[in-house]
Design an enzyme around this catalytic site. Structure first.
Site, PDB file in Angstrom:
ATOM      1  N   GLU A  79       0.831  -1.208   0.000  1.00 47.26           N
ATOM      2  CA  GLU A  79       0.000   0.000   0.000  1.00 47.26           C
ATOM      3  C   GLU A  79       0.865   1.258   0.000  1.00 47.26           C
ATOM      4  O   GLU A  79       0.547   2.243  -0.679  1.00 47.26           O
ATOM      5  CB  GLU A  79      -0.938   0.007   1.216  1.00 47.26           C
ATOM      6  CG  GLU A  79      -1.941  -1.130   1.254  1.00 47.26           C
ATOM      7  CD  GLU A  79      -3.040  -1.002   0.203  1.00 47.26           C
ATOM      8  OE1 GLU A  79      -3.044  -0.017  -0.563  1.00 47.26           O
ATOM      9  OE2 GLU A  79      -3.895  -1.903   0.135  1.00 47.26           O
ATOM     10  N   ASP A 226      -4.347  -9.652  -8.597  1.00 46.68           N
ATOM     11  CA  ASP A 226      -4.729  -8.700  -9.649  1.00 46.68           C
ATOM     12  C   ASP A 226      -3.589  -7.878 -10.247  1.00 46.68           C
ATOM     13  O   ASP A 226      -3.252  -8.006 -11.423  1.00 46.68           O
ATOM     14  CB  ASP A 226      -5.846  -7.779  -9.136  1.00 46.68           C
ATOM     15  CG  ASP A 226      -5.550  -7.165  -7.765  1.00 46.68           C
ATOM     16  OD1 ASP A 226      -4.465  -7.411  -7.217  1.00 46.68           O
ATOM     17  OD2 ASP A 226      -6.425  -6.433  -7.249  1.00 46.68           O
ATOM     18  N   GLU A 320     -18.650  -6.155  -2.630  1.00 49.20           N
ATOM     19  CA  GLU A 320     -17.257  -6.588  -2.469  1.00 49.20           C
ATOM     20  C   GLU A 320     -17.054  -8.005  -2.995  1.00 49.20           C
ATOM     21  O   GLU A 320     -15.986  -8.334  -3.502  1.00 49.20           O
ATOM     22  CB  GLU A 320     -16.867  -6.487  -0.998  1.00 49.20           C
ATOM     23  CG  GLU A 320     -15.386  -6.529  -0.731  1.00 49.20           C
ATOM     24  CD  GLU A 320     -14.640  -5.264  -1.118  1.00 49.20           C
ATOM     25  OE1 GLU A 320     -13.679  -4.918  -0.430  1.00 49.20           O
ATOM     26  OE2 GLU A 320     -14.997  -4.617  -2.129  1.00 49.20           O
ATOM     27  N   GLU A 338     -12.193   0.289  -9.574  1.00 51.81           N
ATOM     28  CA  GLU A 338     -11.762  -0.589 -10.673  1.00 51.81           C
ATOM     29  C   GLU A 338     -12.755  -0.633 -11.830  1.00 51.81           C
ATOM     30  O   GLU A 338     -12.353  -0.679 -13.002  1.00 51.81           O
ATOM     31  CB  GLU A 338     -11.509  -2.011 -10.146  1.00 51.81           C
ATOM     32  CG  GLU A 338     -10.224  -2.176  -9.362  1.00 51.81           C
ATOM     33  CD  GLU A 338     -10.322  -1.646  -7.946  1.00 51.81           C
ATOM     34  OE1 GLU A 338      -9.268  -1.474  -7.305  1.00 51.81           O
ATOM     35  OE2 GLU A 338     -11.463  -1.397  -7.480  1.00 51.81           O
ATOM     36  N   THR A 424      -1.180   1.127 -10.817  1.00 55.31           N
ATOM     37  CA  THR A 424      -2.406   0.485 -10.325  1.00 55.31           C
ATOM     38  C   THR A 424      -3.220   1.426  -9.444  1.00 55.31           C
ATOM     39  O   THR A 424      -4.408   1.216  -9.235  1.00 55.31           O
ATOM     40  CB  THR A 424      -2.084  -0.816  -9.553  1.00 55.31           C
ATOM     41  OG1 THR A 424      -3.268  -1.576  -9.399  1.00 55.31           O
ATOM     42  CG2 THR A 424      -1.452  -0.525  -8.199  1.00 55.31           C
TER      43      THR A 424
END
EC number: 3.2.1.-
Length: 881
Positions: A79, A226, A320, A338, A424
């Site tokens: 993160e 991902d 989710e 996304e 991302t």
């Protein structure tokens, strides 16, 4: 700024800042917070995209003046990299762009880049592992494994966590000329690539950072994996290194082969990729259509995006997690961007105004359901509309950015967005970095890369002028069949009488009558929404998409047909249960020590009734597939013939070698890397005709075991084997001749057995017990999660003429269409708005694939064989995103 600065996040319901340690812990979610004004840094380049240049200039000054990166706090390496390091680099990228333009940021002297470099050095201690994979967490002040660090004891990390570093770290190296950052990120990527599952080319969700063992062996394109795939492709774009594209293409081929079940993207097992690992999808996979656009594979991107959009229309937001029949699995929605990202890329690729309407819907839903006086609040439950006092930094960093770009014209932008690549976290990195400070050799050779012959790789640079030259309705034509995919998961039953009144329809095709070689039958399948797919490994797969049926009546017939197939297979399961056989190499220098597990045949000599077995030297036949008359009969006569699987029925091969004078046959799997270690026992079926004329024994070896014999031939030429129902004692084979007492299994791992005779006896006894226990192992090459494996009654009716197995797998992609017989096809209970998640499923409602070759193991055997996988399932269900 008004309510939260300098806190990391805004709490939109209580109108205050979230400071770590001052609010109740949210577990791993709080690992993104490092007391470094996270939201401010994460949104720097968004301000410039929104043409807020004055505000950007003020924000940069605040960051330089107030942000402290030297806090005694444990943060997520992943993160912190994508949000803070990426935010600083994105801010630096647009700052130098504005400075060059001459109006703003004239005072700027690379201060954000200096902060990025400082942060980069603070993240480097996490890479102090033998594998090169980083620890998942690091202390900003004390690093890892320091007495005061409070981190460094972790053993596992997610694949995305370790594989989503290369863009930021390489950009930092290229901007500063300091190569160490790019080197560390490359090493982590190299390690993950080497640890991929070689037969499926998939990666798992969680990996041990010290050993490289896969801790969670499920694989998908959502949470935990991902952005690993995303960064392989984008690393190629930004850095120009072909090896990254080769790796991405290899993984992409596997994704489209196993995970993509349009319009769904379903998790599978890396070792058994035809086995679905769960019956739900997580919202993070919504990024994947956007990545497919970047790769140039537009059709599946449109299909998956449309499915996701319908889920959003049903619930206002993307839950989710949601089930394969589009019910809520996890009800929260933390304002993830996304789907907006994929919408933006699809609009850029197709120019279809439909995607502007999608964007409009997103904005309206945000304003109507998520907007609160101090910002936008995450949804606690999409079904009830309840809120959570949470607004993650990615909402402003990504959601605002993508939605603005979706509607912005070129003249609305103060710079050309095409000159940048998105990380991302949607941070902007300039493409000119590819030619700057190339501190790493460009050729980072990918090992064992295989050239992929696949239409997926025809396009690499999507362009509306090339992709859709004469068809502006291209995207709509793909979306149209899917427009009701969510609603149709719970349709109103329509009786046969209502639809066919007076039309005198033909009776529906029954499973027992079906023949894959009958064109009329194939046409009926198509009408019922059932596809027949010939797989590379010789199996045949039946897949039902009820939404593709010609009518609801045909969909009913299709569901009934699939159910009959399952019932038909269950009947034969009880009829034929053959145990595994053995191929033993008995010539010099093996002397019976190499024992290979072999699959039996449903025809030919029954080795269980011929205890001596069949012994002879092996010979490779010509043609190697054995599908026509043998051209080297003199080499095959009185020998055991070796041949390759494929291109015709097993019985046809047996007849051809028997005619050439062979005393037995071994069929070797042509599926590279297959092994009895990882695949259930394979059983060779007949061709539906009378096979009494075949009198020689036939056995099947997977690729790995077959190569052991082929390697032995290359080295020793004359290789003698024994085909038997189970391994023979060496003393029996050689009538008392003293042989060193070792046994080598098909892995060629040697275990000393030169022990006391009692130990030999106990080993022999346990071997026999193991052989007995393994008799229940079925002939499925990939079994379903629920054990619904089966076989067909009439092999001819279930196998195409060009296949050498009778394996058929059934997949009901939309199998909740109710049948007329409620006992056999119960209608799922659907509630308006899905207020109560319903996990109860009938066997045919499950999306698990039902695969069979020609014999099926009972549930007890499946559970024993897949114990490790079932533990993974249970762990997966407990995991949070």
């Amino acid at each position: 700024q008004e309510h939260a600065y300098p806190a990391d996040e805004l709490m939109p319901l209580t109108c205050r800042g979230r400071v770590r340690g001052q609010e109740p812990s949210r577990g791993d979610v709080d690992d993104a917070l490092g007391k470094f004004s996270l939201t401010l840094i994460d949104t720097l380049d968004t301000l410039v995209v929104l043409n807020k240049t004055k505000e950007f200039e003020e924000a940069v000054k605040k960051v330089i003046k107030d942000v402290n990166l030297d806090n005694d706090i444990v943060v997520s390496v992943f993160e912190t990299n994508i949000r803070v390091l990426g935010g600083l680099l994105g801010g630096h990228s647009v700052a130098i762009m504005l400075k060059e333009k001459g109006e703003y940021m004239q005072w700027y002297n690379g201060e954000l880049l200096q902060m990025a470099k400082e942060l980069g050095y603070k993240l480097l201690p996490a890479f102090n592992t033998t594998s090169g994979l980083p620890y998942p967490r690091v202390n900003l002040k004390f690093g890892v494994r320091h007495p005061e660090a409070r981190t460094g004891t972790e053993t596992d990390t997610c694949t995305a966590c370790a594989g989503t570093l290369i863009l930021e770290f390489a950009a930092l190296s290229r901007f500063t000329g300091t190569s160490i950052f790019e080197e560390y990120a490359r090493k982590a990527l190299d390690f993950i690539w080497e640890k991929r599952q070689r037969s499926s080319n998939l990666v798992g969700v969680t990996i041990n950072i010290h050993t490289g063992d896969w801790v969670r062996k499920d694989s998908g394109v959502g949470a935990g994996i991902d952005s690993y795939y995303e960064y392989l492709l984008k690393a190629y774009v930004l850095l120009g290194d072909d090896s990254f594209l080769e790796r991405f293409n290899t993984h992409y081929d596997a994704i489209m082969r196993y995970i993509s079940q349009p319009p769904l993207l379903l998790d599978v097992h890396i070792h058994k990729p035809m086995l679905n690992a769960r019956t739900w999808m997580d919202s993070l996979l919504a990024f994947f259509p956007g990545l497919q656009v970047l790769k140039g594979d537009i059709r599946p991107a449109i299909e998956t995006h449309e499915m996701l959009y319908q889920v959003i229309k049903k619930h206002n937001f993307l839950p989710e997690a949601f089930t394969t029949d589009f019910r809520v699995h996890w009800a929260q929605h933390p304002l993830r961007p996304e789907f907006a990202e994929s919408t933006y890329f699809l609009y850029k690729a197709t120019g279809d105004p439909y995607y502007l309407e999608v964007g409009k819907t997103l904005i309206e839903n945000l304003n109507k359901y998520a907007r609160v006086p101090c910002g936008f609040a995450a949804m606690k439950d999409v079904r009830t509309g309840s809120h959570e006092d949470r607004m993650d930094s990615f909402f402003l960093a990504e959601m605002f950015k993508y939605l603005y770009l979706l509607f912005a014209d070129k003249e609305d932008m103060i710079f050309d967005i095409e000159d940048y690549i998105f990380t991302t976290e949607a941070h902007l990195l300039p493409l000119w970095l590819s030619t700057t400070n190339q501190t790493i050799s460009k050729k980072n050779t990918t090992t064992e890369y295989t050239e992929l012959d696949d239409s997926n790789f025809d396009w690499t640079c999507p362009n509306t002028q090339i992709l859709f030259p004469n068809d502006p309705m291209f995207a709509q034509s793909i979306r149209e069949p899917l427009k009701n995919v969510v609603d149709k998961s719970c349709p109103r039953g329509i009786s046969r009488a209502e639809e066919s009144l007076g039309s005198g329809p033909k009776p529906p095709l029954r499973a027992r009558d079906f023949m894959a070689s009958n064109p009329e039958h194939l046409e009926i399948l198509k009408k019922m929404g059932v596809s027949l797919i010939h797989l590379k490994d010789g199996r045949v797969q039946l897949v039902q998409h009820a939404v593709q049926a010609a009518s609801s009546l045909d969909a009913e017939d299709g569901l009934r047909f699939m159910q009959e197939m399952i019932e038909l297979s269950s009947q034969q399961q009880k009829e034929q249960q053959l145990p595994p056989r053995a191929v033993q190499i008995v010539s010099h220098p093996f002397f019976g020590r190499v024992v290979l597990t072999a699959g039996p045949a449903q025809f030919g000599m029954d080795l269980s009734k011929h205890k001596a077995g069949t012994r002879g030297f092996v010979a490779t036949i010509k043609p190697y597939n054995g599908c026509s008359e043998i051209t080297n009969p003199e080499a095959v006569k009185e020998k055991i013939a070796l041949m390759q699987r494929g291109q015709c029925m097993f019985a046809e091969k047996a007849r051809n070698i028997q005619k050439a004078g062979a005393i037995g046959g071994i069929v070797i799997d042509d599926n590279e890397g297959s092994s009895s270690d990882t695949a259930p026992l394979f059983q060779m079926a007949g061709d539906g005709k009378n096979t009494d004329d075949i009198t020689i024994p036939m056995l099947f070896l997977f690729n790995k075991e077959g190569n052991i014999i082929l390697d032995a031939i290359r080295e020793y030429e004359a290789v003698e084997v024994l085909l038997s129902d189970k391994a023979k004692d060496r003393a029996t084979i050689f009538k008392g001749k003293m042989i060193p007492n070792y046994i080598i299994d098909s892995n060629l791992e040697m275990e000393s057995m030169d022990q006391k005779s009692s130990e030999n006896d106990s080993h022999k006894q346990s071997s026999e017990e193991a052989a007995s226990a393994s008799q229940d192992v079925g002939a499925v090459s990939e079994g379903p999660e629920e054990g619904e494996s089966s076989d067909a009654t009439d092999p001819e009716s279930l196998s195409p003429a060009d296949a050498d197995s009778d394996s058929i797998s059934i997949s009901n992609q939309d199998s909740s269409i109710p049948g007329t017989d409620e006992a056999s096809a119960p209608e799922p209970a659907c509630t308006q708005g899905d207020h109560q998640p319903q996990e109860q499923k009938t066997e045919t409602e499950s999306n698990s694939k039902v695969n069979w070759d020609n014999k099926v193991q009972p549930m007890e055997s499946i559970l024993a064989d897949w114990n490790e996988d079932i533990e993974a399932f249970e762990m997966m269900e407990k995991d949070e995103l």
